[in-house]
Design a protein around this motif. Structure first.
Motif, PDB file in Angstrom:
ATOM      1  N   GLU A  95       0.824  -1.206  -0.112  1.00 37.54           N
ATOM      2  CA  GLU A  95      -0.037  -0.001   0.021  1.00 37.54           C
ATOM      3  C   GLU A  95       0.824   1.320   0.098  1.00 37.54           C
ATOM      4  OE1 GLU A  95      -2.508  -0.503   3.214  1.00 37.54           O
ATOM      5  OE2 GLU A  95      -3.777  -2.091   2.421  1.00 37.54           O
ATOM      6  N   GLU A  96       1.976   1.180   0.445  1.00 43.94           N
ATOM      7  CA  GLU A  96       2.981   2.304   0.771  1.00 43.94           C
ATOM      8  C   GLU A  96       3.437   2.808  -0.850  1.00 43.94           C
ATOM      9  OE1 GLU A  96       4.561   5.337   2.806  1.00 43.94           O
ATOM     10  OE2 GLU A  96       3.126   3.943   3.224  1.00 43.94           O
ATOM     11  N   LYS A  97       3.468   1.738  -1.783  1.00 52.90           N
ATOM     12  CA  LYS A  97       4.100   1.866  -3.010  1.00 52.90           C
ATOM     13  C   LYS A  97       3.404   3.084  -3.808  1.00 52.90           C
ATOM     14  CE  LYS A  97       7.384   0.768  -4.196  1.00 52.90           C
ATOM     15  NZ  LYS A  97       8.768   1.225  -3.838  1.00 52.90           N
ATOM     16  N   PRO A  98       2.234   2.914  -3.873  1.00 56.02           N
ATOM     17  CA  PRO A  98       1.336   3.828  -4.793  1.00 56.02           C
ATOM     18  C   PRO A  98       1.384   5.244  -4.150  1.00 56.02           C
ATOM     19  CG  PRO A  98       0.120   1.774  -4.650  1.00 56.02           C
ATOM     20  CD  PRO A  98       1.324   1.778  -3.643  1.00 56.02           C
ATOM     21  N   ASN A  99       1.292   5.118  -2.722  1.00 55.85           N
ATOM     22  CA  ASN A  99       1.435   6.428  -1.965  1.00 55.85           C
ATOM     23  C   ASN A  99       2.593   7.150  -2.334  1.00 55.85           C
ATOM     24  OD1 ASN A  99      -0.955   6.028  -0.605  1.00 55.85           O
ATOM     25  ND2 ASN A  99      -0.052   5.104   1.249  1.00 55.85           N
ATOM     26  N   ASN A 100       3.759   6.659  -2.289  1.00 55.75           N
ATOM     27  CA  ASN A 100       4.838   7.220  -2.783  1.00 55.75           C
ATOM     28  C   ASN A 100       4.930   7.720  -4.174  1.00 55.75           C
ATOM     29  OD1 ASN A 100       6.213   6.474  -0.411  1.00 55.75           O
ATOM     30  ND2 ASN A 100       7.078   4.430  -1.148  1.00 55.75           N
ATOM     31  N   LEU A 101       4.128   7.147  -5.093  1.00 56.03           N
ATOM     32  CA  LEU A 101       4.067   7.835  -6.216  1.00 56.03           C
ATOM     33  C   LEU A 101       3.303   8.923  -6.519  1.00 56.03           C
ATOM     34  CD1 LEU A 101       3.658   4.310  -8.488  1.00 56.03           C
ATOM     35  CD2 LEU A 101       5.588   5.692  -8.308  1.00 56.03           C
ATOM     36  N   ILE A 102       2.330   8.911  -5.398  1.00 58.37           N
ATOM     37  CA  ILE A 102       1.442  10.260  -5.108  1.00 58.37           C
ATOM     38  C   ILE A 102       2.166  11.340  -4.883  1.00 58.37           C
ATOM     39  CG2 ILE A 102      -0.600  11.108  -3.940  1.00 58.37           C
ATOM     40  CD1 ILE A 102      -2.106   8.659  -4.138  1.00 58.37           C
ATOM     41  N   ARG A 103       2.818  11.016  -3.878  1.00 57.80           N
ATOM     42  CA  ARG A 103       3.504  12.159  -3.184  1.00 57.80           C
ATOM     43  C   ARG A 103       4.626  12.714  -4.276  1.00 57.80           C
ATOM     44  NH1 ARG A 103       4.555   8.040   0.902  1.00 57.80           N
ATOM     45  NH2 ARG A 103       2.910   8.215   2.642  1.00 57.80           N
ATOM     46  N   VAL A 104       5.391  11.875  -5.216  1.00 58.79           N
ATOM     47  CA  VAL A 104       6.328  12.355  -6.107  1.00 58.79           C
ATOM     48  C   VAL A 104       5.678  13.245  -7.246  1.00 58.79           C
ATOM     49  CG1 VAL A 104       7.580  11.567  -7.819  1.00 58.79           C
ATOM     50  CG2 VAL A 104       7.776  10.659  -5.640  1.00 58.79           C
ATOM     51  N   VAL A 105       4.385  12.632  -7.701  1.00 58.59           N
ATOM     52  CA  VAL A 105       3.653  13.394  -8.565  1.00 58.59           C
ATOM     53  C   VAL A 105       3.047  14.868  -8.073  1.00 58.59           C
ATOM     54  CG1 VAL A 105       1.597  13.322 -10.192  1.00 58.59           C
ATOM     55  CG2 VAL A 105       3.043  11.322  -9.884  1.00 58.59           C
ATOM     56  N   SER A 106       2.633  14.648  -6.864  1.00 56.24           N
ATOM     57  CA  SER A 106       2.056  15.814  -6.215  1.00 56.24           C
ATOM     58  C   SER A 106       3.232  16.812  -6.123  1.00 56.24           C
ATOM     59  CB  SER A 106       1.572  15.524  -4.675  1.00 56.24           C
ATOM     60  OG  SER A 106       2.559  15.063  -3.784  1.00 56.24           O
ATOM     61  N   GLU A 107       4.437  16.812  -6.041  1.00 52.06           N
ATOM     62  CA  GLU A 107       5.286  17.797  -5.945  1.00 52.06           C
ATOM     63  C   GLU A 107       5.405  18.698  -7.413  1.00 52.06           C
ATOM     64  OE1 GLU A 107       9.063  15.950  -4.893  1.00 52.06           O
ATOM     65  OE2 GLU A 107       8.359  15.350  -2.918  1.00 52.06           O
ATOM     66  N   LEU A 393      -3.542  -8.044 -12.400  1.00 52.37           N
ATOM     67  CA  LEU A 393      -2.510  -7.243 -12.008  1.00 52.37           C
ATOM     68  C   LEU A 393      -1.547  -6.625 -12.811  1.00 52.37           C
ATOM     69  CD1 LEU A 393      -1.805  -9.703  -8.716  1.00 52.37           C
ATOM     70  CD2 LEU A 393      -3.212  -7.561  -8.840  1.00 52.37           C
ATOM     71  N   HIS A 394      -1.190  -7.276 -13.802  1.00 50.25           N
ATOM     72  CA  HIS A 394      -0.452  -6.864 -14.754  1.00 50.25           C
ATOM     73  C   HIS A 394      -1.036  -5.538 -15.489  1.00 50.25           C
ATOM     74  CE1 HIS A 394       1.914 -10.754 -14.863  1.00 50.25           C
ATOM     75  NE2 HIS A 394       2.014 -10.365 -13.932  1.00 50.25           N
ATOM     76  N   GLU A 395      -2.370  -5.644 -15.860  1.00 50.04           N
ATOM     77  CA  GLU A 395      -3.099  -4.629 -16.394  1.00 50.04           C
ATOM     78  C   GLU A 395      -3.080  -3.343 -15.543  1.00 50.04           C
ATOM     79  OE1 GLU A 395      -6.870  -5.450 -18.562  1.00 50.04           O
ATOM     80  OE2 GLU A 395      -7.681  -4.242 -16.609  1.00 50.04           O
ATOM     81  N   GLU A 396      -3.276  -3.497 -14.478  1.00 47.61           N
ATOM     82  CA  GLU A 396      -3.106  -2.381 -13.264  1.00 47.61           C
ATOM     83  C   GLU A 396      -1.867  -1.839 -13.207  1.00 47.61           C
ATOM     84  OE1 GLU A 396      -4.189  -4.301  -9.783  1.00 47.61           O
ATOM     85  OE2 GLU A 396      -6.514  -4.482 -10.141  1.00 47.61           O
ATOM     86  N   ASN A 397      -0.739  -2.552 -13.571  1.00 49.44           N
ATOM     87  CA  ASN A 397       0.624  -1.834 -13.444  1.00 49.44           C
ATOM     88  C   ASN A 397       0.535  -1.056 -14.831  1.00 49.44           C
ATOM     89  OD1 ASN A 397       1.093  -3.304 -11.038  1.00 49.44           O
ATOM     90  ND2 ASN A 397       2.522  -4.648 -12.246  1.00 49.44           N
ATOM     91  N   ARG A 400      -0.782   2.171 -14.336  1.00 42.52           N
ATOM     92  CA  ARG A 400      -0.231   3.290 -13.396  1.00 42.52           C
ATOM     93  C   ARG A 400       1.097   3.901 -14.376  1.00 42.52           C
ATOM     94  NH1 ARG A 400      -1.183  -1.171  -9.494  1.00 42.52           N
ATOM     95  NH2 ARG A 400      -2.637  -0.252  -7.966  1.00 42.52           N
ATOM     96  N   LEU A 401       1.691   3.088 -14.711  1.00 40.82           N
ATOM     97  CA  LEU A 401       2.758   3.378 -15.944  1.00 40.82           C
ATOM     98  C   LEU A 401       2.316   4.496 -16.942  1.00 40.82           C
ATOM     99  CD1 LEU A 401       4.732  -0.068 -16.545  1.00 40.82           C
ATOM    100  CD2 LEU A 401       5.419   1.959 -15.204  1.00 40.82           C
ATOM    101  N   VAL A 402       0.988   4.319 -17.414  1.00 41.96           N
ATOM    102  CA  VAL A 402       0.578   5.101 -18.341  1.00 41.96           C
ATOM    103  C   VAL A 402       0.350   6.769 -17.651  1.00 41.96           C
ATOM    104  CG1 VAL A 402      -1.410   5.938 -19.925  1.00 41.96           C
ATOM    105  CG2 VAL A 402      -0.544   3.555 -19.990  1.00 41.96           C
ATOM    106  N   MET A 403      -0.003   6.564 -16.472  1.00 39.28           N
ATOM    107  CA  MET A 403      -0.466   7.859 -15.506  1.00 39.28           C
ATOM    108  C   MET A 403       0.998   8.617 -15.446  1.00 39.28           C
ATOM    109  SD  MET A 403      -3.172   6.129 -13.075  1.00 39.28           S
ATOM    110  CE  MET A 403      -2.942   7.290 -11.731  1.00 39.28           C
ATOM    111  N   LEU A 404       2.197   7.739 -14.973  1.00 43.06           N
ATOM    112  CA  LEU A 404       3.598   8.262 -14.800  1.00 43.06           C
ATOM    113  C   LEU A 404       3.924   8.798 -16.042  1.00 43.06           C
ATOM    114  CD1 LEU A 404       5.077   5.824 -12.319  1.00 43.06           C
ATOM    115  CD2 LEU A 404       4.277   8.143 -11.871  1.00 43.06           C
TER     116      LEU A 404
END
Length: 496
Positions: A95-107, A393-397, A400-404
């Motif tokens: 659960e912490e991994k998506p949160n880290n991505l949210i923090r990085v993008v929010s900056e 799960l791979h589809e969900e990955n 997230r990559l497209v969003m990044l």
């Protein structure tokens, strides 16, 4: 107040720092993941996932693309089994991994200067997979159909996307919507339920920059239902602006008369307010008239009627009479006083709704359509729905990559230069309407080639031994299409 300006060295340093933080978020195959993000963000000709390996930004073989997708967020089957065996500690790390991505993008999102709040948008988008019989948890999803008379449905998955709408320097600035959270809508939930969980996660994280600051969420009519609004009303610093259907029924707040106070429970709802019946409308508390000029120079007259302290019916557990809202009716006419389109109804709900004027609420909801541009661009130019995999799960990955990849385009916006096509010479190079996601994507390979990448160069490892002779491949399980149950039907799964 003008937005702060930065010199080119500062912009390059910020962009490199952002890319380094993304690179650090990947625990395995980080080099391949970073190369894949660059190839995806700079894609101008690939129509499939495998074709991304032909990009000069991806110096690896096509096999590394699929390995990067599988390992990007550590959701392989073996790792999932280990997590189930070892217990709760690994679940917290997951659960912490998506949160880290949210923090990085929010900056990437600068603090608003022209408006005193952060603006969010949420929507659900279809991911059709009608022929993927070995893909689990497929169901009937809503998908608009261009053929009149056909049902707007398909078979596949749906994803709830929560994004930030950055502040525009000018009225006609390019539409950008930065996705920060994307979750699949499971069969036992609706898009509204998943969206409510996403908002709660974002609003409860104290490390994000909008904590304890006013936030505004704009959404379409699907999110104007009682259950969603009741949950969002618990957030003290959140105001929701949602469109409502023109056949809804609301109520006035009951009048308070101390001289006629009686024993027992006081009256909770006042007179009926039917949006479809003008006779039930009482005199509006506020009337606002503004004029707006479109990009083509057309003058629009906008009339906004506001009714304060309105109520909607609740339940025993969702006591909506404790959460009054402001009801807005927005009518747009031309210079001949002819109605251009059907009037829209908005509700503004939240403890700090008084900070949002009717004019600001109208502008916020108009900016909500930027998320539609983002979803359309992601599907057409970032191959959002092109990844054909039997693993959920791979589809969900991949989502997230497209969003990044889209977030990378936003981060590189100020570094990009305009590269017009031969038929685009009429566009002014210095116009802020130029720097759209498409134009940044066109110049993205040049930016990466100049500033470099944190990913290391690939190393040749030889050829794989392949399958052992005589080894039999097990066939994948075919899953039925599941139809969601209505509230009146028994709690049993139906298969179509």
């Amino acid at each position: 107040m003008a937005m702060p300006k930065f010199n080119n060295n500062q912009l390059i340093a910020q962009f490199q720092d952002f890319r380094q933080k993304i690179y650090n978020c990947f625990e395995s195959c980080s080099d391949a993941c970073m190369n894949l993000l660059d190839a995806l963000a700079g894609n101008t000709g690939a129509n499939s996932i495998a074709e991304l390996s032909l990009s000069p930004l991806f110096p690896r073989t096509y096999n590394s693309i699929y390995k990067a997708i599988i390992a990007s967020f550590n959701t392989t089957s073996q790792e999932m089994n280990n997590e189930e065996q070892e217990g709760g500690k690994e679940e917290e790390e997951k659960e912490e991994k998506p949160n880290n991505l949210i923090r990085v993008v929010s900056e990437l999102i600068r603090q608003p200067q022209q408006r005193p709040f952060y603006l969010f948008a949420i929507d659900t988008t279809p991911h059709p997979r009608p022929y993927a019989r070995t893909l689990a948890e497929r169901g009937y999803i809503y998908q608009p159909n261009t053929i009149k008379g056909n049902k707007p449905i398909n078979i596949g998955h749906s994803y709830s996307i929560l994004s930030i709408l950055p502040e525009k320097e000018t009225v006609n600035a390019a539409p950008w919507s930065i996705p920060i959270s994307g979750e699949r809508v499971s069969l036992d939930k609706t898009g509204v339920d998943v969206g409510s969980e996403q908002i709660s996660e974002v609003m409860s994280d104290s490390s994000l920059p909008w904590q304890e600051k006013l936030c505004v969420l704009v959404a379409d009519s699907a999110y104007s239902q009682r259950s969603f609004l009741f949950e969002q009303s618990k957030h003290k610093n959140l105001v929701v602006i949602a469109r409502v259907r023109s056949n809804r029924i609301f109520y006035q707040s009951p009048p308070v008369d101390e001289s006629k106070k009686k024993r027992g429970c006081p009256k909770k709802y006042g007179e009926r307010f039917n949006l479809a019946d003008v006779e039930t409308w009482h005199f509006p508390d506020e009337t606002t008239q503004i004029q707006q000029t479109t990009r083509k120079g057309r003058l629009l007259n906008i009339t906004i009627l506001a009714w304060h302290q309105m109520l909607m019916r609740g339940t025993k557990h969702q006591k909506m009479y404790r959460h009054p809202f402001t009801l807005l009716r927005i009518h747009v006419t031309d210079d001949t006083n002819q109605s251009l389109w059907k009037p829209i109804w908005l509700i503004v709900i939240g403890e700090q709704r008084g900070e949002i004027s009717p004019t600001v609420a109208n502008h916020c909801y108009r900016q909500r359509f930027d998320i539609e541009h983002m979803l359309r661009f992601s599907k057409q130019r970032l191959l959002m729905t092109e990844f054909q995999t039997p693993d959920v799960l791979h589809e969900e990955n991949w989502i997230r990559l497209v969003m990044l990849a889209y977030a990378q385009l936003w981060a590189a916006k100020d570094l990009a230069t305009h590269l017009p096509r031969p038929w685009e010479r009429y566009l002014k190079p210095q116009s802020d309407t130029i720097m759209t996601p498409s134009t940044v994507q066109r110049d993205f390979p040049r930016i990466i080639s100049e500033i470099g990448t944190p990913a290391r160069s690939p190393k040749t490892r030889g050829n794989s031994i392949g399958r052992v002779q005589g080894q039999a491949q097990t066939q994948r399980t075919k899953h039925p299409v599941v139809k969601k149950q209505s509230k009146s039907t028994p709690n049993k799964q139906k298969a179509a």
